[in-house]
Scaffold this motif. Sequence first.
Motif, PDB file in Angstrom:
ATOM      1  N   GLY A 101      -8.220 -17.472   4.852  1.00 40.49           N
ATOM      2  CA  GLY A 101      -7.414 -16.510   4.108  1.00 40.49           C
ATOM      3  C   GLY A 101      -7.970 -16.197   2.735  1.00 40.49           C
ATOM      4  N   ALA A 102      -7.553 -15.069   2.192  1.00 41.72           N
ATOM      5  CA  ALA A 102      -8.035 -14.582   0.902  1.00 41.72           C
ATOM      6  C   ALA A 102      -7.797 -15.596  -0.209  1.00 41.72           C
ATOM      7  CB  ALA A 102      -7.339 -13.267   0.553  1.00 41.72           C
ATOM      8  N   ARG A 103      -8.729 -15.626  -1.149  1.00 41.03           N
ATOM      9  CA  ARG A 103      -8.645 -16.456  -2.353  1.00 41.03           C
ATOM     10  C   ARG A 103      -8.530 -17.940  -2.046  1.00 41.03           C
ATOM     11  NH1 ARG A 103      -5.249 -12.981  -6.953  1.00 41.03           N
ATOM     12  NH2 ARG A 103      -6.792 -11.306  -7.077  1.00 41.03           N
ATOM     13  N   SER A 161      -5.453 -21.214  -0.409  1.00 39.66           N
ATOM     14  CA  SER A 161      -5.518 -22.654  -0.137  1.00 39.66           C
ATOM     15  C   SER A 161      -6.743 -23.281  -0.789  1.00 39.66           C
ATOM     16  CB  SER A 161      -5.547 -22.916   1.375  1.00 39.66           C
ATOM     17  OG  SER A 161      -4.390 -22.420   2.007  1.00 39.66           O
ATOM     18  N   GLY A 162      -6.751 -24.607  -0.837  1.00 39.60           N
ATOM     19  CA  GLY A 162      -7.901 -25.371  -1.289  1.00 39.60           C
ATOM     20  C   GLY A 162      -8.267 -26.375  -0.214  1.00 39.60           C
ATOM     21  N   VAL A 177     -13.721 -14.265   7.401  1.00 39.00           N
ATOM     22  CA  VAL A 177     -13.515 -14.728   6.032  1.00 39.00           C
ATOM     23  C   VAL A 177     -12.998 -13.554   5.222  1.00 39.00           C
ATOM     24  CG1 VAL A 177     -14.574 -15.736   3.986  1.00 39.00           C
ATOM     25  CG2 VAL A 177     -15.392 -16.394   6.257  1.00 39.00           C
ATOM     26  N   GLU A 178     -11.780 -13.679   4.709  1.00 41.02           N
ATOM     27  CA  GLU A 178     -11.131 -12.596   3.975  1.00 41.02           C
ATOM     28  C   GLU A 178     -11.683 -12.478   2.559  1.00 41.02           C
ATOM     29  OE1 GLU A 178      -6.900 -12.744   6.441  1.00 41.02           O
ATOM     30  OE2 GLU A 178      -6.910 -13.201   4.294  1.00 41.02           O
ATOM     31  N   PRO A 179     -11.270 -11.448   1.792  1.00 43.77           N
ATOM     32  CA  PRO A 179     -11.831 -11.229   0.446  1.00 43.77           C
ATOM     33  C   PRO A 179     -11.535 -12.362  -0.533  1.00 43.77           C
ATOM     34  CG  PRO A 179     -10.772  -9.229   1.252  1.00 43.77           C
ATOM     35  CD  PRO A 179     -10.422 -10.317   2.217  1.00 43.77           C
ATOM     36  N   GLU A 180     -12.466 -12.528  -1.475  1.00 45.79           N
ATOM     37  CA  GLU A 180     -12.345 -13.433  -2.623  1.00 45.79           C
ATOM     38  C   GLU A 180     -12.219 -14.899  -2.227  1.00 45.79           C
ATOM     39  OE1 GLU A 180      -9.716 -12.176  -5.755  1.00 45.79           O
ATOM     40  OE2 GLU A 180     -10.049 -10.059  -5.344  1.00 45.79           O
TER      41      GLU A 180
END
Length: 707
Positions: free
Chosen positions: A171-173, A192-193, A141-144
Amino acid sequence: MLAVPLATLTASAWVTWLALGNNVARVLHVVPWTVAVNWWLVAAGFVAFVTPLGRMTIAVLAARLLLPNVQPGTYRRGGSVHLRVWLAERLAEASGAVNLAGAPWLVYYARALGAHIGKGVDLHSMPPVTGLLTLGHRSAVEPEVDLSGHWIDGDAFHIGAITIGNDATIGARTTLLPGATVGKNADVAPGSGVMGKVKSRQYWKGSPAVKSGRVKHPWPDERPPRRTHWVVGYALTSALLAGLPLLGLATCLGVIGLGVRHSHRLSEAIVPALLWTPVAAVAALAVYALVTVVAVRLLSLGLREGYHPVRSRSGWQLWATERLMDGARNYLFPLYASLLTPAWLRLLGAKVGRGTEVSTVLLIPKFTVIEDGAFLADDTMVASYELGGGWIYAATTTVGRRAFLGNSGITQPGRRVPEDGLVAVLSAAPPKAKRGSSWLGSPPMRLRRRPADTDAARTYEPSWRLKAMRATVESWRLVPVMVTVAIGLAVLGVLQALTRIFGIWCAALCGGLVLLAAGGIAAVVTVAAKWLLVGRIRAGEFPLWSSFVWRNELADTFVETVAAPWFARAASGTPALNLWLRALGAKIGRGAWCDSYWLPEADLVTLDRGSTVNRGCVVQTHLFHDRIMRMDAVVLEPGSTLGPHGVALPSSRLGAGVTVGPASLVVRGDEVPPSTRWQGNPIRPWKDVARDKTGKKSGRGAEDTAA
């Protein structure tokens, strides 16, 4: 009433620092009127409120006590379950546990909260306080990434479990909605959502995320060895980074100590302390900035592009660099979105051209190239690392000449924003793009745009006179730093007085009320600064090189440097925040729930009765395309909802009862019809109806179910 335990917890950390400072002053015979405190008590306070282990323990105990057996489902907004989740998150923030993102500590923190975490997991984002998270073996799990697993939709508060399968990568965010499931060996692209289920061995991207083929892992096939000694290295570095702000605080108090060393009573120290506050504030900023530059420069040595094991020297360097850069955006905020920002980034090692405008960007300096005349708006992410398969990836990322990267825009490692190109708000740069092309959304789609005719003397080619005028205005950004230092000194002074009169335990217990008063002062000062600097803001246009833009940025520095740390962050979702936003000029109706203070030009914002702004949202009342600040109103009509990490652009309106789902973008000029549901970047009709774990449709206005 909920604010009291929050403030008391934070005050305990202040009392610990006060006790430590008192003991040091006693030993050095610097300030005779300080009260000596038992060193064992100081050590216990340091472990509890400063070290990562202590912070995590506080957050875990609070969450476990507040959220016993909380289950997925739909609850009433403002009901018992909702408020307990809100309080657990605020306590986690107050304890400082949220500052640990990316360290191996997070795996243990998540397990302590009740999450199921597999072996070999790389977790670089905060887990949910509910514990409703499952991470399969070797997942990344990437940042944010938002793993909270809850959001408000009208009158309903949705909670759901999040499941990420073995070897999957997020991916991040990215925002994962309650109930989201990512299958084994699946990949989700940054920004992504995710709603519903991502099937195994598939690649999904966008908001809402959709299938984009089978996974094609770019990293090496074999997993690198899990070197256990690097876990210790990460953990120790995390502790050092958590204590780095204390170095600036120690510098500040050291300067003040020199100024008050000849005072014999606390009352005699007040005037000298105020006189030395400007020097102390500048010294604290300078020391923090110097340490950041030296650390980032040292961490860049020997760092190369390509794939590296997460548990390796290069992996540690990348992670530590991004954590330092993230801290700098917070503690050195006056340096950002200013004439000094390009020079600051060059000092850190980035290649930054002439005539650039850079706001609060998050980047890896060694791998960042920003060419002449480029513009990076607020909260952009450039050249951040990527994770997968136990590997961490970094590559040079370029923002081309006179390119524009919009608010919260993402440019992944190895990509380029083309010359004269535009990547819009909350959008991702495409893998390849032609010169002059414009892109919007996630995944990015080609946008037809005609650059505006602008006065070059007020946008790209300012005179030396305009540069001198802007520098003069921006030099006043030190004032909010001095104000926040003065508030901190006042807090320590009052705690010192309480300690002398009633003892250290009374100071700790009453400290919450002291911090509440400090928060009130910070809020009032920020409101006064806004009205003095810019007055009432109306829709209109201003070029970048104009007095209003500079004064507006100065007012925003008061918000981020004074109001945010002392008041706004802790007050998110409370009537106190609504009251403060009204004082700034926003029109907020009765029963509105606002979980974000990011209302840049509050006068242009209307949040009607019963409306909801979820966490991480930006009610974006201005855009800076072509270096022209264009402002217009944003309206949320009664009962409307803007989902987590959503952005509403100028001249947009959400009709009564509208729901805009998480990770969505309401583009400029959109008028969303009443009683409809939308989701996406940019928004489109939301066809799927959220279901709880029983399979029933989750309706708005549902009452609390049994927890």
